[in-house]
Design a protein around this motif. Structure first.
Motif, PDB file in Angstrom:
ATOM      1  N   MET A  53       8.042  -9.830  13.729  1.00  0.00           N
ATOM      2  CA  MET A  53       8.871  -9.248  14.566  1.00  0.00           C
ATOM      3  C   MET A  53       9.622 -10.603  15.403  1.00  0.00           C
ATOM      4  O   MET A  53       9.304 -11.696  15.461  1.00  0.00           O
ATOM      5  N   HIS A  54      10.844 -10.080  16.184  1.00  0.00           N
ATOM      6  CA  HIS A  54      11.834 -10.746  16.728  1.00  0.00           C
ATOM      7  C   HIS A  54      12.182 -12.056  16.010  1.00  0.00           C
ATOM      8  O   HIS A  54      12.759 -13.220  16.245  1.00  0.00           O
ATOM      9  N   MET A  55      12.065 -11.737  14.670  1.00  0.00           N
ATOM     10  CA  MET A  55      13.066 -12.800  13.815  1.00  0.00           C
ATOM     11  C   MET A  55      13.525 -11.868  12.760  1.00  0.00           C
ATOM     12  O   MET A  55      13.104 -11.478  11.895  1.00  0.00           O
ATOM     13  N   SER A  56      15.051 -12.078  12.832  1.00  0.00           N
ATOM     14  CA  SER A  56      15.646 -11.316  12.040  1.00  0.00           C
ATOM     15  C   SER A  56      15.325 -11.152  10.414  1.00  0.00           C
ATOM     16  O   SER A  56      15.586 -12.330   9.864  1.00  0.00           O
ATOM     17  N   GLY A  57      15.263 -10.063  10.079  1.00  0.00           N
ATOM     18  CA  GLY A  57      15.197  -9.944   8.457  1.00  0.00           C
ATOM     19  C   GLY A  57      13.994 -10.797   7.884  1.00  0.00           C
ATOM     20  O   GLY A  57      14.212 -10.885   6.523  1.00  0.00           O
ATOM     21  N   ILE A  58      12.947 -11.186   8.533  1.00  0.00           N
ATOM     22  CA  ILE A  58      11.959 -11.878   7.740  1.00  0.00           C
ATOM     23  C   ILE A  58      10.999 -10.787   7.414  1.00  0.00           C
ATOM     24  O   ILE A  58      10.230 -10.302   8.154  1.00  0.00           O
ATOM     25  N   LYS A  59      10.704 -10.377   6.087  1.00  0.00           N
ATOM     26  CA  LYS A  59       9.874  -9.436   5.653  1.00  0.00           C
ATOM     27  C   LYS A  59       9.220 -10.013   4.345  1.00  0.00           C
ATOM     28  O   LYS A  59       9.665 -10.853   3.478  1.00  0.00           O
ATOM     29  N   LEU A  60       8.048  -9.559   4.080  1.00  0.00           N
ATOM     30  CA  LEU A  60       7.445 -10.028   2.978  1.00  0.00           C
ATOM     31  C   LEU A  60       6.755  -8.677   2.288  1.00  0.00           C
ATOM     32  O   LEU A  60       6.031  -7.788   3.079  1.00  0.00           O
ATOM     33  N   LEU A  61       6.879  -8.388   0.971  1.00  0.00           N
ATOM     34  CA  LEU A  61       6.427  -7.163   0.531  1.00  0.00           C
ATOM     35  C   LEU A  61       5.149  -7.674  -0.648  1.00  0.00           C
ATOM     36  O   LEU A  61       5.271  -8.474  -1.294  1.00  0.00           O
ATOM     37  N   VAL A  62       3.958  -6.754  -0.223  1.00  0.00           N
ATOM     38  CA  VAL A  62       2.933  -7.421  -1.084  1.00  0.00           C
ATOM     39  C   VAL A  62       2.419  -6.360  -1.964  1.00  0.00           C
ATOM     40  O   VAL A  62       2.359  -5.036  -1.341  1.00  0.00           O
ATOM     41  N   GLU A  63       2.192  -6.302  -3.349  1.00  0.00           N
ATOM     42  CA  GLU A  63       1.986  -4.847  -3.905  1.00  0.00           C
ATOM     43  C   GLU A  63       0.592  -5.082  -4.883  1.00  0.00           C
ATOM     44  O   GLU A  63       0.334  -6.236  -5.150  1.00  0.00           O
ATOM     45  N   LYS A  64       0.000  -4.222  -4.899  1.00  0.00           N
ATOM     46  CA  LYS A  64      -1.473  -4.374  -5.875  1.00  0.00           C
ATOM     47  C   LYS A  64      -1.577  -3.233  -6.709  1.00  0.00           C
ATOM     48  O   LYS A  64      -1.342  -2.002  -5.977  1.00  0.00           O
ATOM     49  N   THR A  65      -1.695  -3.077  -7.860  1.00  0.00           N
ATOM     50  CA  THR A  65      -1.864  -1.904  -8.791  1.00  0.00           C
ATOM     51  C   THR A  65      -3.361  -1.771  -9.045  1.00  0.00           C
ATOM     52  O   THR A  65      -3.927  -2.843  -9.503  1.00  0.00           O
ATOM     53  N   ILE A  66      -4.013  -0.815  -8.887  1.00  0.00           N
ATOM     54  CA  ILE A  66      -5.295  -0.540  -9.146  1.00  0.00           C
ATOM     55  C   ILE A  66      -5.634   0.187 -10.174  1.00  0.00           C
ATOM     56  O   ILE A  66      -5.070   1.481 -10.062  1.00  0.00           O
ATOM     57  N   ILE A  67      -6.334  -0.041 -11.097  1.00  0.00           N
ATOM     58  CA  ILE A  67      -6.610   0.764 -12.040  1.00  0.00           C
ATOM     59  C   ILE A  67      -8.140   1.112 -12.050  1.00  0.00           C
ATOM     60  O   ILE A  67      -8.980   0.053 -12.372  1.00  0.00           O
TER      61      ILE A  67
END
Length: 200
Positions: free
Chosen positions: A86-100
């Motif tokens: 927040m309050h820092m324009s455009g800093i995003k991180l996407l974390v993904e996990k596939t569970i089988i």
């Protein structure tokens, strides 16, 4: 394991000396092996304050009651966490996990010695891993190019049961045995074993 609640931990760490507030949007969906979404089963948003060089854990639980009826035979769940500083324009991180999810094991016990032209008895054990009863249970046994369909009694929650199966091998060498268990709540739980048939 299929039928159990899924516990996850998202670990966030602030690598800088400045205080940061991170908004986290978490979602989970059942998916096919092609990654195509079947159904969204969880959506949650939280906000985390991280001090200088501080790390925090976000615990997440996906109960069986959320995913059970939306799971396909692929038994895959995709979990994503979009973390936005927040309050820092455009800093995003996407974390993904596939569970089988793992299937309950089918356990096949074979005699120590199987001899050609002599009757042998197998023990096939199967289970209901779910916290609810299952019915319309069917075991499909494939051996020596023949299929036998066995209709079974309903199983109580988490119940394990067994049947005994007799056969007479007509030739020596390796024999492939395949067992496929299905019921009204899930299908195609498989078990395999190779049987070495000895000469008489």
């Amino acid at each position: 394991v299929f039928g159990k609640d899924i516990s996850l931990i998202l670990i966030l760490k602030n690598l800088s000396f400045e205080h940061k507030t991170v908004k986290v949007d978490i979602s989970a969906s059942t998916i096919l092996y092609t990654r195509r979404t079947v159904a969204e089963i969880l959506k949650a948003t939280t906000s985390v304050d991280l001090g200088s060089k501080q790390g925090k854990h976000i615990r997440l639980k996906i109960p069986y009651s959320y995913y059970g009826k939306h799971l396909t035979t692929d038994k895959r769940i995709q979990v994503t966490a979009l973390c936005e500083v927040m309050h820092m324009s455009g800093i995003k991180l996407l974390v993904e996990k596939t569970i089988i999810l793992e299937d309950t094991n089918i356990i096949i016990k074979i005699p120590r010695r199987v001899v050609v032209n002599k009757a042998a008895t197998l023990e096939i054990s199967y289970a209901n891993p779910l916290p609810e009863p299952v019915s319309c249970c069917v075991l499909l046994v494939t051996l020596m190019n023949q299929q036998v369909k066995i209709h079974l009694a309903r199983l109580a929650p988490r119940e394990r049961s067994k049947i005994y199966f007799e056969f007479t091998p007509r030739r020596t060498g390796p024999l492939q045995l395949q067992v496929d268990f299905s019921c009204d709540k899930f299908s195609h739980v498989k078990g395999f074993v190779t049987i070495a048939v000895a000469p008489a």
